[in-house]
Write an enzyme that holds these catalytic residues in place. Structure first.
Site, PDB file in Angstrom:
ATOM      1  N   PRO A   1       9.728  -8.856 -20.374  1.00  0.00           N
ATOM      2  CA  PRO A   1      10.176  -7.602 -19.761  1.00  0.00           C
ATOM      3  C   PRO A   1      11.061  -6.805 -20.716  1.00  0.00           C
ATOM      4  CG  PRO A   1      10.677  -9.509 -18.370  1.00  0.00           C
ATOM      5  CD  PRO A   1      10.232 -10.033 -19.690  1.00  0.00           C
ATOM      6  N   GLU A   2      10.771  -5.523 -20.831  1.00  0.00           N
ATOM      7  CA  GLU A   2      11.579  -4.641 -21.668  1.00  0.00           C
ATOM      8  C   GLU A   2      12.353  -3.672 -20.765  1.00  0.00           C
ATOM      9  OE1 GLU A   2       9.342  -2.979 -24.946  1.00  0.00           O
ATOM     10  OE2 GLU A   2       8.038  -4.731 -25.032  1.00  0.00           O
TER      11      GLU A   2
END
Ligand SMILES: [Zn+2]
Length: 273
Positions: free
Chosen positions: A2-3
């Site tokens: 996840p960014e």
């Protein structure tokens, strides 16, 4: 992994459940994830009131009571689920909080690269993970001038530079590839050459890509809290990432794949120079 946009989406999704709500149950299934979890996590959180969560880089921060902050990091494979009622916890659910009104937040992490911490609000500027973070890419601090200055003398690739959380916080492999494509800059280019005109292209490209991804996450959110509790951050419409061998949407040349310090880059050899 996840960014920034995915973490922002999760932060927004958990807000209504936890903000102003009192913790009634705490489950801590392990002593460690990537690192040891704080001792007394259970007793510290029990009965406390959560305040509105916020995000810094890829970290979710939840003020607890008046004096402490809970930090959640999803690592490589972590996810957060929310439920209206007490769920049956699964094998990789290592941490869970139950709230007054029966809502639950569950932190799951099969590969255990995630992290949970609890610290005094007064330590927020000195916290070892937070103090090293560069500016938020969507903040006023992140400008072409800032980027031009930071890349000075840097001989690493611009791709590696963008992944360095101490230079700018929250960008990972996916959005670095997308932003470099949008800016027409090769991921192989030395960071120090991205000053002036190229920085003026890259900074807004990063910002547009991230904003669009956050918007997509936000609009998909309502329908994406699954019966199973998953916050299904929208699978973004990516133009480059994961599309090796497909046609560049701009010039139709085959999208190239490149390993850079162990991370995969996707780029167009024609459009990105
Ligand atoms: Zn192209």
């Amino acid at each position: 992994m996840p960014e920034l946009p995915e973490v922002e989406t999760v932060k927004r999704a958990i807000g209504p459940l936890i903000t102003g709500n009192q913790i009634t149950h705490v489950f801590v299934g392990r002593k460690d994830l990537r690192w040891a979890l704080p001792v007394c996590l259970e007793s510290q959180l029990s009965k406390a009131i959560c305040h509105a969560p916020y995000r810094r880089g890829k970290y979710i921060l939840i003020p607890i009571g008046d004096e402490q902050t809970l930090l959640l990091h999803l690592g490589m494979s972590g996810s957060i689920r929310i439920y209206p009622n007490r769920p049956n916890l699964q094998k990789h659910d290592h941490f869970a909080i139950g709230f007054e009104g029966n809502g639950w937040l569950v932190f799951s992490d099969p590969r255990r690269f995630g992290y949970i911490d609890l610290f005094a609000n007064s330590d927020i500027t000195s916290h070892r993970l937070l103090k090293i973070l560069g500016p938020e890419p969507l903040s006023e601090e992140f400008t072409p001038e800032y980027l031009s200055k930071k890349v000075e003398h840097k001989t690493c690739s611009i791709k590696s530079f963008l992944l360095d959380q101490t230079k700018v916080a929250g960008i990972g492999n996916i959005y670095a590839s997308e932003a470099l494509f949008k800016a027409g800059i090769s991921p192989k280019r030395q960071a120090k050459t991205i000053k002036g005109k190229r920085a003026e292209r890259l900074v807004p490209a990063i910002q547009v890509i991230l904003k669009k991804a956050i918007e997509a996450g936000g609009t998909s959110l309502r329908d994406h809290i699954q019966p199973g509790g998953e916050i299904g951050y929208f699978v973004q419409s990516l133009q480059m990432y994961g599309r090796g061998g497909e046609s560049c949407p701009n010039c139709s040349a085959a999208i190239r794949v490149l390993k850079q310090s162990g991370r995969t880059s996707f780029y167009c050899g024609i459009c990105q120079r």
